[in-house]
Design a protein around this motif. Structure first.
Motif, PDB file in Angstrom:
ATOM      1  N   GLU A 186     -11.099  29.927  41.004  1.00  0.00           N
ATOM      2  CA  GLU A 186     -11.534  28.522  41.081  1.00  0.00           C
ATOM      3  C   GLU A 186     -10.633  27.828  40.123  1.00  0.00           C
ATOM      4  O   GLU A 186     -10.472  26.510  40.698  1.00  0.00           O
ATOM      5  N   VAL A 187     -10.295  28.059  39.010  1.00  0.00           N
ATOM      6  CA  VAL A 187      -9.522  27.407  37.934  1.00  0.00           C
ATOM      7  C   VAL A 187      -8.174  27.277  38.515  1.00  0.00           C
ATOM      8  O   VAL A 187      -7.447  26.243  38.206  1.00  0.00           O
ATOM      9  N   GLY A 188      -7.551  28.456  39.136  1.00  0.00           N
ATOM     10  CA  GLY A 188      -6.442  28.423  39.527  1.00  0.00           C
ATOM     11  C   GLY A 188      -6.061  27.382  40.817  1.00  0.00           C
ATOM     12  O   GLY A 188      -5.334  26.531  40.905  1.00  0.00           O
ATOM     13  N   LEU A 189      -7.025  27.263  41.719  1.00  0.00           N
ATOM     14  CA  LEU A 189      -6.907  26.375  42.837  1.00  0.00           C
ATOM     15  C   LEU A 189      -7.218  24.819  42.221  1.00  0.00           C
ATOM     16  O   LEU A 189      -6.472  23.968  42.737  1.00  0.00           O
ATOM     17  N   ALA A 190      -8.110  24.834  41.290  1.00  0.00           N
ATOM     18  CA  ALA A 190      -8.292  23.192  40.816  1.00  0.00           C
ATOM     19  C   ALA A 190      -7.094  22.643  40.133  1.00  0.00           C
ATOM     20  O   ALA A 190      -6.569  21.826  40.445  1.00  0.00           O
ATOM     21  N   GLU A 191      -6.323  23.547  39.153  1.00  0.00           N
ATOM     22  CA  GLU A 191      -5.267  23.310  38.738  1.00  0.00           C
ATOM     23  C   GLU A 191      -3.905  22.907  39.351  1.00  0.00           C
ATOM     24  O   GLU A 191      -3.286  22.262  39.224  1.00  0.00           O
ATOM     25  N   PHE A 192      -3.751  23.901  40.506  1.00  0.00           N
ATOM     26  CA  PHE A 192      -2.598  23.886  41.460  1.00  0.00           C
ATOM     27  C   PHE A 192      -2.811  22.664  42.275  1.00  0.00           C
ATOM     28  O   PHE A 192      -1.840  21.866  42.788  1.00  0.00           O
ATOM     29  N   GLY A 193      -4.073  22.301  42.593  1.00  0.00           N
ATOM     30  CA  GLY A 193      -4.403  21.396  43.467  1.00  0.00           C
ATOM     31  C   GLY A 193      -3.907  19.951  42.788  1.00  0.00           C
ATOM     32  O   GLY A 193      -3.326  19.026  43.392  1.00  0.00           O
ATOM     33  N   LEU A 226     -16.459  32.276  31.224  1.00  0.00           N
ATOM     34  CA  LEU A 226     -15.734  31.524  30.570  1.00  0.00           C
ATOM     35  C   LEU A 226     -14.698  31.086  31.646  1.00  0.00           C
ATOM     36  O   LEU A 226     -14.510  29.723  31.728  1.00  0.00           O
ATOM     37  N   TYR A 227     -14.087  31.586  32.298  1.00  0.00           N
ATOM     38  CA  TYR A 227     -13.191  31.226  33.561  1.00  0.00           C
ATOM     39  C   TYR A 227     -13.796  30.566  34.374  1.00  0.00           C
ATOM     40  O   TYR A 227     -13.454  29.316  34.815  1.00  0.00           O
ATOM     41  N   LEU A 228     -15.047  30.688  34.989  1.00  0.00           N
ATOM     42  CA  LEU A 228     -15.956  29.975  35.984  1.00  0.00           C
ATOM     43  C   LEU A 228     -16.079  28.649  35.153  1.00  0.00           C
ATOM     44  O   LEU A 228     -16.168  27.599  35.838  1.00  0.00           O
ATOM     45  N   THR A 229     -16.516  28.543  34.040  1.00  0.00           N
ATOM     46  CA  THR A 229     -16.750  27.403  33.435  1.00  0.00           C
ATOM     47  C   THR A 229     -15.662  26.507  33.262  1.00  0.00           C
ATOM     48  O   THR A 229     -16.000  25.241  33.465  1.00  0.00           O
ATOM     49  N   ALA A 230     -14.576  27.160  32.877  1.00  0.00           N
ATOM     50  CA  ALA A 230     -13.329  26.215  32.732  1.00  0.00           C
ATOM     51  C   ALA A 230     -13.001  25.555  34.380  1.00  0.00           C
ATOM     52  O   ALA A 230     -12.907  24.252  34.278  1.00  0.00           O
ATOM     53  N   ALA A 231     -13.127  26.130  35.226  1.00  0.00           N
ATOM     54  CA  ALA A 231     -12.967  25.620  36.546  1.00  0.00           C
ATOM     55  C   ALA A 231     -14.210  24.459  36.888  1.00  0.00           C
ATOM     56  O   ALA A 231     -14.007  23.487  37.545  1.00  0.00           O
ATOM     57  N   ALA A 232     -15.363  24.840  36.415  1.00  0.00           N
ATOM     58  CA  ALA A 232     -16.653  23.794  36.728  1.00  0.00           C
ATOM     59  C   ALA A 232     -16.226  22.319  36.082  1.00  0.00           C
ATOM     60  O   ALA A 232     -16.248  21.505  36.626  1.00  0.00           O
ATOM     61  N   VAL A 233     -15.518  22.749  34.597  1.00  0.00           N
ATOM     62  CA  VAL A 233     -15.053  21.166  34.164  1.00  0.00           C
ATOM     63  C   VAL A 233     -13.922  20.687  34.966  1.00  0.00           C
ATOM     64  O   VAL A 233     -14.245  19.444  35.114  1.00  0.00           O
TER      65      VAL A 233
END
Length: 635
Positions: free
Chosen positions: A191-198, A252-259
């Protein structure tokens, strides 16, 4: 802009890594050791154990069920590549660049034509793709691949890694997007990888896929396990959760992606849910070091106030993930409390993990080591996450590479800007320059011996044609701090202190923080440390080590006299402590309170920074110290 996190909007903006450079001090030294030793150390171990050869075997068609390493070993390669990308951008180091290209070539050969990339599933006699979403870590690995690609894209531009990462992301969207398989990964990270890559590519569909994964979680999508679905954060939707629970790194990884998704989508409801979770988790489920995760059985959060020091897990990776979350919340809100937690976690978790030579690490970070651990063999893989000494490598070796990528990009977490000026969140000798939207230039050099000394001098290095605002964070512990500008000194309260004017090159603003040692008392609801006290100095938590006492047993027996106060020590503090003799008993319980009497046995107990414990060799250690006098509020 070369920044690990680059939201499209927020209260403050991150600065690119080219806009901030560490010029000396503690963190500059850690970055240098990371570059000269840790990066090569990680690559060497992954080569030795066959984790890199896994990619070669997939490419050559020789892989099978005998593949070495855990299913998530691919992710360690990607985290190392991320670290190498940041390091190459930071210094232009040609060895780091060569290592990055070398690893990229090996990884690229293993990618399937449809974009799938994994060395543990889908080839030869291996299990089929996505046949174990709970424990297979396929999407988790891809998430770390995407974060490595973000680092490369923002520091170098399009290259082979970015192109193969795009193919991998496209494969994930086809497989798990609308109309595809309605699954999620047991370990959040995709999730956090996709969000930042996007964000880095301007590809909205990657951010949308991250949102889809987030919305699917919490509905019992994954199979139940003995530890329960909370282990995966699949027990409650993110928006309904009140606190972090389950496996700490996953949470915490999940929460980073949620932000990330909340900011990109303008989803205030989701952002407020995360802020609420942060508040309660920090208030009730976080150690004084900033460490998170009090249970070994699931590497997870315990219940409220369940914070035993001797059984603290506090995985180094959870510290890194906590910083990821707090940094994103800081960018979104500008709230100083997030920078406070980042500082605490940096000095007392991240800095505690690597040895001074950068070739051994703590995985778990307990706050009490009852007996000295066994010195680790530098040529052996440690099978255990804990043990009381830093190990060269672990059977599950996620922490060394997480430390490596964090240190390589650390200068990106020092400062931010907005339309009106510059904000300094962490203090270290550095040079910072930012162009404001209207053409004004905010440029400073920071001179400080922090955290050993509390004086922070901010020297302006560029003339300004119009006023701009310099904002300095005053840590929550720094009551009595002062700020001096143009010869005038004023007291500044914890939070944010601002100076706004038309600065001239050579102007100096000085922040003085009180870094004298101080006692810190626990909330009485933390049963495990009731009747104890900790000692802090500035942002650093201090500890006692048995090496400084007559023997390991003395560490269990000592008590602290808080009425005597604290004195400065060579590298920490001195506390007045009693080492009472406890006679041998056949039964460890008494019908009366055993209270040390008299002054015999009183010593000046050296207390040293927790981050440096066990650097002098195996030792017992404790952060929370029993007191011989009542809490001041109870007198």
């Amino acid at each position: 802009m070369s920044s690990p996190v680059l939201p499209s909007h927020g209260r403050v903006r991150p600065l690119g890594l080219a806009q901030v450079s560490l010029t000396g001090g503690f963190w500059h030294e850690r970055q240098a050791v990371n570059a000269s030793a840790t990066l090569a150390h990680c690559e060497s171990w992954m080569e030795r154990l066959g984790w890199l050869a896994n990619f070669d075997r997939v490419a050559d068609g020789t892989t099978g069920p005998d593949r070495p390493g855990w299913p998530f070993s691919d992710s360690e390669v990607y985290k190392l590549m991320e670290a190498l990308a940041w390091e190459t951008a930071r210094t232009g180091d040609q060895e780091a660049e060569a290592a990055f290209k070398r690893l990229t070539a090996r990884v690229a050969r293993a990618q399937d034509r449809d974009g799938y990339l994994n060395t543990c599933f889908g080839h030869g006699d291996q299990p089929p793709r996505y046949s174990d979403l709970e424990g297979g870590h396929e999407l988790y690995n891809t998430g770390h691949l995407l974060q490595a690609a973000v680092a490369r894209l923002r520091t170098h531009g399009e290259d082979d890694l970015v192109r193969l990462a795009r193919r991998a992301a496209d494969h994930v969207c086809r497989t798990f997007g609308p109309g595809g398989r309605a699954g999620i990964c047991g370990h959040p990270e995709i999730e956090v990888g996709l969000a930042e890559f996007g964000r880095a590519l301007g590809e909205e569909r990657y951010v949308e896929q991250a949102r889809l994964f987030l919305d699917r979680r919490g509905h019992g999508t994954l199979r139940d396990i003995p530890l329960g679905r909370a282990y995966f954060q699949d027990d409650l939707p993110i928006r309904e959760a009140r606190v972090w629970r389950g496996h700490a790194v996953r949470a915490l990884y999940l929460t980073a992606a949620a932000v990330d998704v909340a900011v990109e989508r303008g989803d205030d409801e989701l952002l407020h849910a995360v802020e609420r979770q942060w508040e309660r988790s920090v208030a009730r489920r976080t150690y004084i070091t900033g460490g998170m995760g009090s249970r070994h059985q699931d590497e997870g959060f315990g219940e409220d106030w369940e914070l035993p020091p001797d059984r603290a897990y506090c995985e180094t990776c959870a510290g890194v993930a906590s910083i990821m979350v707090s940094w994103r919340l800081l960018l979104a809100t500008g709230d100083a409390r997030y920078a406070d937690l980042i500082e605490r976690t940096l000095y007392n978790v991240v800095a505690a993990s690597p040895s001074p030579d950068g070739r051994a690490f703590f995985y778990a970070n307990p706050l009490h080591q009852r007996t000295p651990g066994r010195a680790a063999d530098p040529d052996e893989v440690s099978p255990r996450a804990e043990g009381g000494t830093r190990a060269a490598w672990f059977d599950v070796s996620c922490c060394p590479t997480n430390v490596a990528r964090t240190l390589a990009s650390l200068h990106g977490y020092l400062a931010t800007s907005d339309d009106d000026g510059l904000q300094l969140h962490q203090y270290a000798p550095c040079a910072i320059g930012a162009e404001l939207p209207d053409g004004r230039r905010a440029a400073v050099e920071v001179e400080t011996g922090y955290p050993r000394t509390g004086t922070v001098r901010v020297r302006i290095t560029a003339d300004a044609t119009a006023p701009w605002t310099l904002t300095l964070r005053v840590p929550a512990w720094a009551a009595g701090a002062t700020l001096t500008d143009e010869g005038r000194t004023r007291e500044v309260a914890p939070g944010l202190a601002e100076v706004r004017r038309a600065f001239r090159a050579g102007d100096v603003v000085t922040l003085d923080l009180p870094v004298e040692p101080r006692f810190t008392w626990p909330d009485p609801r933390i049963d495990a440390v009731r009747g104890c006290v900790a000692v802090e100095r500035g942002p650093e938590v201090l500890c006692a080590e048995s090496r400084d006492l007559p023997g390991p047993a003395a560490l269990d027996a000592l008590v602290i006299d808080t009425r005597a106060g604290l004195k400065p020590g060579d590298d920490g503090a001195l506390a007045r402590a009693l080492l009472p003799a406890h006679p041998g008993r056949a039964w460890p319980y008494l019908t009366h309170r055993a209270d040390p009497a008299g002054d015999a046995g009183w010593i000046d107990l050296p207390l040293r920074p927790y981050r440096s414990w066990a650097q002098r060799g195996p030792t017992g250690m404790r952060v929370w110290l029993p007191v011989s006098t009542p809490h001041p509020e109870g007198e």
